[in-house]
Scaffold this active site. Sequence first.
Site, PDB file in Angstrom:
ATOM      1  N   ASP A   1       0.871  -1.173   0.000  1.00 55.60           N
ATOM      2  CA  ASP A   1       0.000   0.000   0.000  1.00 55.60           C
ATOM      3  C   ASP A   1       0.903   1.217   0.000  1.00 55.60           C
ATOM      4  O   ASP A   1       1.637   1.452   0.966  1.00 55.60           O
ATOM      5  CB  ASP A   1      -0.914   0.002   1.227  1.00 55.60           C
ATOM      6  CG  ASP A   1      -2.030  -1.011   1.105  1.00 55.60           C
ATOM      7  OD1 ASP A   1      -2.629  -1.081   0.018  1.00 55.60           O
ATOM      8  OD2 ASP A   1      -2.308  -1.724   2.075  1.00 55.60           O
TER       9      ASP A   1
ATOM     10  N   CYS B   1      -3.133   7.681   4.511  1.00 54.71           N
ATOM     11  CA  CYS B   1      -3.023   7.441   3.068  1.00 54.71           C
ATOM     12  C   CYS B   1      -4.355   7.553   2.342  1.00 54.71           C
ATOM     13  O   CYS B   1      -4.370   7.739   1.124  1.00 54.71           O
ATOM     14  CB  CYS B   1      -2.377   6.080   2.804  1.00 54.71           C
ATOM     15  SG  CYS B   1      -3.306   4.676   3.454  1.00 54.71           S
TER      16      CYS B   1
END
Length: 469
Positions: free
Chosen positions: A243, A277
């Site tokens: 990720d 994020c």
Amino acid sequence: MIALKSTQQAEAATFPVMNPFDGSVTGQVPVTPPQDLPQILARAAQGQTVARAMPRHCRAQILETAAALVGARAERFAQQITAEAGKTIRQARKEVTRCINTLKLSAEEAKRGAGEVIPFDAYAGSENRIGWFTREPLGIILAITPFNDPLNLVAHKLGPAIAGGNAVILKPSELAPLSALALVEVLIEAGLPTEVVTPVVGGPDLGKALVAARPIRMISFTGGFGTGEAISRLAGLKKLAMDLGGNAPVIVMADAALDQAGEACVSGAFWAAGQNCIGTQRILIERPVYDAFRAAFVARTCSLRTGNPLDEATDVGPMITEAAAERAEMLVTRALKAGARLLAGHLRAGAVYHPTVLEAVPHDAALWCEEAFAPVVTLEPFDSFGQAIDLANAVDFSLHAGIFTSRLDLALEASSRIEAGGVMVNDSSDYRFDAMPFGGFKYGSLGREGVRFAYEEMTQAKVVCINRQ
């Protein structure tokens, strides 16, 4: 704390973990030198043998017990998260709650994810064959975790890995490793054999040595794009799950409930001081309601309280380091010099950077086209739904997006056309449920997290076929 002793020293060197808000030392952590790699890998190999042999019900019971232990010590874990990562205490408590859920989901997956029967007789000539496939452990998994969710993102890697019968070498961020190490201790207290998880803390040289090590079968990494790209070049023939960040857009249509949209977007933009994020970075507002939304959004932003994260009234605490806050300040200054207009914020006191709102940000500015990872959000009007979709898709990093609208047809069309791993309808981009698949499109990720999906990434199929003739 579990730590390997250096083969070169009687006692491993240590380094301090600093409190981002006041600069005090919140703990000391032994450093694992790169020359200890053979010892690390030998321990992990032993752990793999032990983990593979553990019955599923034992793996599940360990994870359930660990969840209960974390719950019993929830406030202690929350205080630790705040001390090392700077999250407000209210946000830290929510992270602890999510960690408990992640461990429970992992326990369920240990019992559930066993494989399935294969209908061999669906193919002519195989009528006399029966069989199935099972999910088998990959082996040794290297888990590299970031500072911004120092407990739950560790659980998202350890939980599914343990459920699948793997051994793990865990390398948490040097900036916030204490919660991760405490979770490993809880797992061992819950009955996990000590060899199954090997925690190591060190700098880039240790990371490079681990990434390149051939016995490691998978790397699960959460962090920045540059580091992820470097890992992929160095790793060799390994499975990669990454990720790598985002730059989340949220579309606000004129028919939306503006109060709901504004409140959710303020939370989405400034949660964890923007170090998120899937945090909302670009808010795209239909022009007829742009002025009203902007006024309400700026007012809400200015009402947020910044400062000591241990204060129950604080909404936005410090960034992880003063250097991170200085970077945010620099990005905003550059955007302003390029023609952006400041609506709120752009004040810094040490590592605390006040929630900042901009408009008219040039589309070639870093704040528009790159991940800010800071409490900074840009507002942008649009004139048509198609233009909003194009603006949403205009960047290379794409984890989550959001849209606020009362029209189901627009919500469904946006969900289809937006290039992202998740589209949140009538919610900001930063919503995440720990059981759902999580990851990005384009350069945002490789593979998926979310307990069931991480479990599948961390296991491999084995077919058993019996010929009855």
